[in-house]
Each structure stands twice: as structure tokens, then as C-alpha cells.
Design a protein around this motif. Sequence first.
Motif, PDB file in Angstrom:
ATOM      1  N   SER A 178      -9.790 -18.043 -26.335  1.00 42.52           N
ATOM      2  CA  SER A 178     -10.940 -17.307 -25.628  1.00 42.52           C
ATOM      3  C   SER A 178     -12.119 -17.727 -26.546  1.00 42.52           C
ATOM      4  O   SER A 178     -13.270 -18.128 -25.818  1.00 42.52           O
ATOM      5  N   VAL A 183     -13.021 -21.669 -26.270  1.00 42.88           N
ATOM      6  CA  VAL A 183     -13.648 -21.741 -24.926  1.00 42.88           C
ATOM      7  C   VAL A 183     -15.308 -21.146 -24.750  1.00 42.88           C
ATOM      8  O   VAL A 183     -16.207 -21.880 -24.104  1.00 42.88           O
ATOM      9  N   GLN A 184     -15.340 -20.017 -25.285  1.00 42.25           N
ATOM     10  CA  GLN A 184     -16.767 -19.301 -25.291  1.00 42.25           C
ATOM     11  C   GLN A 184     -17.896 -20.018 -26.259  1.00 42.25           C
ATOM     12  O   GLN A 184     -18.837 -20.036 -25.840  1.00 42.25           O
ATOM     13  N   ASN A 240     -17.722 -27.392 -24.307  1.00 36.29           N
ATOM     14  CA  ASN A 240     -17.624 -26.616 -22.994  1.00 36.29           C
ATOM     15  C   ASN A 240     -19.088 -26.190 -22.250  1.00 36.29           C
ATOM     16  O   ASN A 240     -19.052 -25.274 -21.489  1.00 36.29           O
ATOM     17  N   LYS A 267     -21.497 -23.519 -18.340  1.00 41.19           N
ATOM     18  CA  LYS A 267     -20.233 -24.002 -18.820  1.00 41.19           C
ATOM     19  C   LYS A 267     -19.494 -24.689 -17.748  1.00 41.19           C
ATOM     20  O   LYS A 267     -19.597 -24.646 -16.398  1.00 41.19           O
ATOM     21  N   TRP A 284     -15.826 -24.146 -18.032  1.00 45.24           N
ATOM     22  CA  TRP A 284     -14.799 -23.055 -17.764  1.00 45.24           C
ATOM     23  C   TRP A 284     -15.117 -21.829 -18.232  1.00 45.24           C
ATOM     24  O   TRP A 284     -15.916 -21.500 -19.283  1.00 45.24           O
ATOM     25  N   ARG A 293     -13.768 -17.810 -19.132  1.00 46.90           N
ATOM     26  CA  ARG A 293     -12.528 -16.994 -19.667  1.00 46.90           C
ATOM     27  C   ARG A 293     -11.410 -17.572 -19.182  1.00 46.90           C
ATOM     28  O   ARG A 293     -10.889 -17.043 -18.170  1.00 46.90           O
ATOM     29  N   PRO A 294     -10.517 -18.096 -20.233  1.00 54.73           N
ATOM     30  CA  PRO A 294      -8.927 -18.378 -19.962  1.00 54.73           C
ATOM     31  C   PRO A 294      -8.112 -17.289 -19.555  1.00 54.73           C
ATOM     32  O   PRO A 294      -8.129 -16.047 -19.986  1.00 54.73           O
ATOM     33  N   LEU A 344      -7.897 -22.669 -17.388  1.00 52.90           N
ATOM     34  CA  LEU A 344      -9.178 -22.958 -17.602  1.00 52.90           C
ATOM     35  C   LEU A 344      -9.757 -22.753 -15.991  1.00 52.90           C
ATOM     36  O   LEU A 344      -9.881 -23.635 -15.354  1.00 52.90           O
ATOM     37  N   ASN A 389     -10.732 -29.807 -22.878  1.00 52.64           N
ATOM     38  CA  ASN A 389      -9.363 -29.319 -23.037  1.00 52.64           C
ATOM     39  C   ASN A 389      -8.700 -29.987 -23.741  1.00 52.64           C
ATOM     40  O   ASN A 389      -7.703 -29.348 -24.538  1.00 52.64           O
ATOM     41  N   LEU A 438      -9.605 -28.483 -27.027  1.00 54.76           N
ATOM     42  CA  LEU A 438      -9.198 -27.249 -27.136  1.00 54.76           C
ATOM     43  C   LEU A 438      -7.547 -27.318 -27.996  1.00 54.76           C
ATOM     44  O   LEU A 438      -7.031 -26.813 -28.604  1.00 54.76           O
TER      45      LEU A 438
END
Length: 307
Positions: free
Chosen positions: A19, A22-23, A28, A36, A38, A40-41, A91, A123, A126
Motif C-alpha cells: 500500500s 502504491v501511495q 504511480n 494516480k 491506481w 489503494r490495493p 490495483l 506494477n 511493485l
Amino acid sequence: MQRIPFAKEPGKFIERAISKFVQESAANRRKADGGKYWDRPLVGFASGDDPLFKKYKKIIGKFHFTPQEIFDLTFGKSKQPRELSVISWVLPASEDIRKSNRKESRYPSLLWAHARDFGEQFNVKLRDHLVALLKKKGYKAVAPMNSPHWKRLKFPRLSWTSNWSERHAAYACGLGAFGLSDGLITAKGKAIRVGSVITELRLKPSDKIYPHHRANCLYYFNNTCKTCAMRCPAGAITAKGHDKDKCFEYCYGVVRRDKQAEYGVKITGCGLCQTKVPCEFEIPKLIRKEYMRKRVADYTVNKNKNN
């Protein structure tokens, strides 16, 4: 390799790490407007020995890796059986990207195409980030989609497929169920990308809350919806399911030919079947009500048994 102890709940550590990336990751963020790709996953876990992974060899094909097989190819066979865990994440596409694609009827929107190309590049980062984090903690890990052993394959009967499916890994981790279009319908809907990593770190498997592999699709629930089929410009979705050849030819043929240069991407995607549908950003309400009804009924039965 010395292992650094985790807190009591290593799964929570993994969820927070995903998370946070991603944030906070600049990858992203869209260069044009800073938005963004994506939101919050969702994160889930499965045992590497989950029987589903062996079933996939029958459902998908013998060529589909089990977690043990891709791990052995990456690190060599171990004298002792490895206790592996699969980490999967979903995502969800940001709202403005989804809204832009709802308006389209033939080609993906510019924002959607950028999410499909540049958002998937995030991704990839990530996956690498999580593998590096686990390695730093002393645990071997591999992201199958980033591995040189991953391949896309073409068979006459199976059409386009691969030797590791991110969607099927997510299903094994309890994150969703499949729809008529073959898309994974999750608590955050179907307008998503998916990733996974396999590791030696022991993680408690997530609950499999969906009763079967088609549980979140309205068409299979009560035969009332084929919106994804009506949205498909290639005619690749029918009551019989998803024609991968037609889909592939449209996305990587027609759309790429007509939009690749204009959009400035290598991969355009399409995603019309993932937007402006009842499962775009949630499990359809009728199905959610049925889940709630069943939970209440199960609770009542259990309460009566205990009285």
C-alpha cells in the motif's frame, strides 16, 4: 542468509509495504496531470501448496507453473520441501481513468491506454520492490511475471495463455471470482491490474469468501447481465464466454494500429468490458445482498446450535 524477524503478523507488514509503495511511488503518477494510475490495493495470500495450483494444470494446462516449480527454476531444487506463500494484489484503476473509458465505445480512452502501458510498468516495479524487500529481510522471493521463465503461449485449442496467470493466483488468494469476460471481479470491481510474488516467508492464507469461481458475475448469478458483451467492440464476449483470439486480435491489432502512435504507448489495451458495467468498481449489489443474506442465515443457524 540471515533472516530478520517480522512482527507477529507478517501479512500486515506485507500489506502495508504494498500500500505504501502504491501511495508514494512516483511511478504511480501520471506525468501529464499528476493523477494516480491506481488506488489503494487489495492484498491476499495463499499457501504454495494450495490444491488450486495443481488443479490449474488441468484447467489451464500442464505448462502452467505451480509455485514450487517456478521457485525451483529460479533458485534450484531444495533438498528439503519448501513452505512457500503466494502474495497477490489487485490495483484498482482510479476513478477518473474509469470515467474516461466509460465514454468510449470503440477504442480505449487515452487515460486507460496510459494506465495499461505506464500503469503496468509501475506494477512491474511493485513486483521488483516486494522481491527486494523480502530479500533484504532474508527471504527468497520471485515475481513470476518478471521472471525470464514467464512466457505467453499460443495453442490451437487454448488460444493465448501463459505459464503463470496473475488472475488465477489472485483467485487462489481469495481476492475475487471470474466473470463472463474472464475478468476477475473483486471487492474493488473489475477495472484492475493484478500482480503476485512467491516467497519462503510463511503467511497465513486469506479466507476464500466466494463460494465458486463465477460467484461475483451477474450473468452467472441470475442470467440478467451481458453488459460486458454489449460493450465489446470485437464481439469477443458471448453467452459462451470470452474468445481470446478475437480479443487479442482487436487489442493488439486494430487498437494498436489505430491508436498506438496517437496515444504514445507501446500497449494500448481496450478495457471497454471493464468499464460502464455493473462490476466496474464493486461486486454487483444484488450479489452483495445475497452474501449478506447468507451470512445472516449462517449466523442464525450457528447461534441456534449453540443455544
